[in-house]
Design a protein around this motif. Sequence first.
Motif, PDB file in Angstrom:
ATOM      1  N   ARG A  63       0.862  -1.182   0.000  1.00 33.17           N
ATOM      2  CA  ARG A  63       0.000   0.000   0.000  1.00 33.17           C
ATOM      3  C   ARG A  63       0.899   1.233   0.000  1.00 33.17           C
ATOM      4  O   ARG A  63       1.653   1.462   0.929  1.00 33.17           O
ATOM      5  N   SER A  68      -2.573   6.904   1.686  1.00 34.35           N
ATOM      6  CA  SER A  68      -3.605   6.249   0.918  1.00 34.35           C
ATOM      7  C   SER A  68      -4.957   6.751   1.402  1.00 34.35           C
ATOM      8  O   SER A  68      -5.125   7.080   2.574  1.00 34.35           O
ATOM      9  N   VAL A 100      -7.397   2.846  -1.958  1.00 31.93           N
ATOM     10  CA  VAL A 100      -6.168   2.272  -1.427  1.00 31.93           C
ATOM     11  C   VAL A 100      -5.207   2.111  -2.593  1.00 31.93           C
ATOM     12  O   VAL A 100      -5.531   1.473  -3.584  1.00 31.93           O
ATOM     13  N   ARG A 113      -2.938   0.253  -3.831  1.00 30.99           N
ATOM     14  CA  ARG A 113      -2.267  -1.045  -3.742  1.00 30.99           C
ATOM     15  C   ARG A 113      -1.491  -1.275  -5.027  1.00 30.99           C
ATOM     16  O   ARG A 113      -2.068  -1.320  -6.112  1.00 30.99           O
TER      17      ARG A 113
END
Lengths: 319, 203
Positions: A282, A286, A291, A293
């Motif tokens: 991550r 964020s 998020v 990712r």
Amino acid sequence: MLIKSSPAIKESSVTDESVYLNRRQFMQGSLAAASLLAVPFSPFANAIEGDALKFVKTSYGKNDVPAPFEVITGYNNFYEFGTDKTDPKKYQGQLKTNPWNIRVTGMAEKTGSFHLEDILNQNPLEERIYRLRCVEAWSMVIPWVGFPLEKLLAQFKPQASAKYVAFETLEDAKQFPGQRSAFSSIPWPYQEGLRMDEAMNELSFMAVGLYGKSLYTQNGAPIRLVVPWKYGFKSIKSIVGIHFTDKQPATTWNRIAPSEYGFYANVNPQVDHPRWSQSSERRLPSGLFDVKRIKTEMFNGYAEQVAHLYQGMDLRRNY
Amino acid sequence: MLNLLVWLGVLAPFFYIIYGIVQLTFLGNIFYFGPEPGQYILEWMGQSALAMLFATLMISSAHRLWALPIVRYRRRLGVGTFFYALGHLLAFAVFILGLDLTLLVQEIIKRPYILVGMTALVLLALLAVTSLHTLKRRLAYRWIQLHRLVYWVAGLGVLHYVWQIRDGYFLFDFYLLLLVLLLAERVKAKKVFNPFAGRKTTY
Ligand code: HEM
């Protein structure tokens, strides 16, 4: 790739000309520093965290966007201050980072205790933007200011027999609330180490600042290691000891949980931590619903500079 | 009055999360929960679930030891436990895994500590559903037997918690000690006659 990869530095090169020059500068610098003792002045002696630093920019990480300053200085794993990521900022005032000495021991010609200013006076500062990948599967981009570790180590003239370099963080329960805690299982002081060729790699960096200012205590002031292709815990903070040795040094997280944290701790998406996956991360900061990712890259994306260090090694076993 | 306080206690952790989400999404306070709001909510929900679980068990013990008139709040706290544990799982699935369900299944299978948490959550769901009054009456004695599982949930919850700790064992030590005390009380509790079972038992 923007960064030119330089050839591996061989052991014999410890005495090449540039380093030799460096050594001379070091000695001259020591003399200069000594002469300054009469007048208590040094660019760093009076430095408090957050002072603007003089440095040159480099092309490292030109395309990465650094995390905001308040995130980098407010979200830290620095268990000496406590296990919560907000503890370091909360308690940083308890650590006195000036004056600061570094004790150099082991297989080197120049050992002893050195004032930080004397070390810093030898090294022009540069900015490098590096990705920091935490073993907990989050990452941040940080614009460090510092100088190559290689230059620092060369000042101490490591002997050819030195195969590893170990580092140690200050141990002082009076200044570190986390070290006073009865509920911690960490054997202080915090210790880390690198193989000599890793330490001499162009990427290995000693940071004394970030975002153009001297380091805040929560980020490892006054001086810390940054090895961007390894998990963050290798990048030891607030260093007071450097030791040259021919044996692989004990490292703190490896001692606590050897099956989870290896000596090498290279960022490796193929080798999971036993309790969580390392295949993605991550990127911080964020948002709640976005998020960030992203896929974790081998050696945190620095394979071009460091992969050769591990040729022929089974990275599954040497995690 | 006490009733209101208990309601507040059960809902406060949830209100706090709502308040924070409003702060960071609508009021521009983007770092209200730090740079990893999802992780913060995950941890907050997990801690709330564990705290509420132990509050529930303490009510049972206090009830047996001193016959305090608070056992009527036990159900609310128990359901609250399930609510926060479910929120904890949702936070994990939505904020951490980005609702990638294959990743979720993978994590549950691969990570023993998550498997333990999942087991605890399934048991909690069972207890929450059977706490409906009609079901409770229908199950009668078996309800008591079933709801003893709450001690297993506590054990699993503490195991799940300690398994993911990297360092800092204060809360774990606290919960472990509390669990030992509560279990001891439960084991030593006076048995009373139960008409449904036709024998003596502990409520
Ligand atoms: C499907 C069920 C569950 C899943 C997938 C799950 C997952 C997780 C994850 C991913 C973490 C964070 C680990 C980390 O950050 O390293 C965590 C922590 C935690 N969980 Fe769970 N969990 C579950 C059930 C439960 C239950 C039932 C409880 C309590 C009764 C619970 C209590 C906790 C606590 C207290 C923490 C520690 C939070 C902290 O870091 O302060 N979890 N869980």
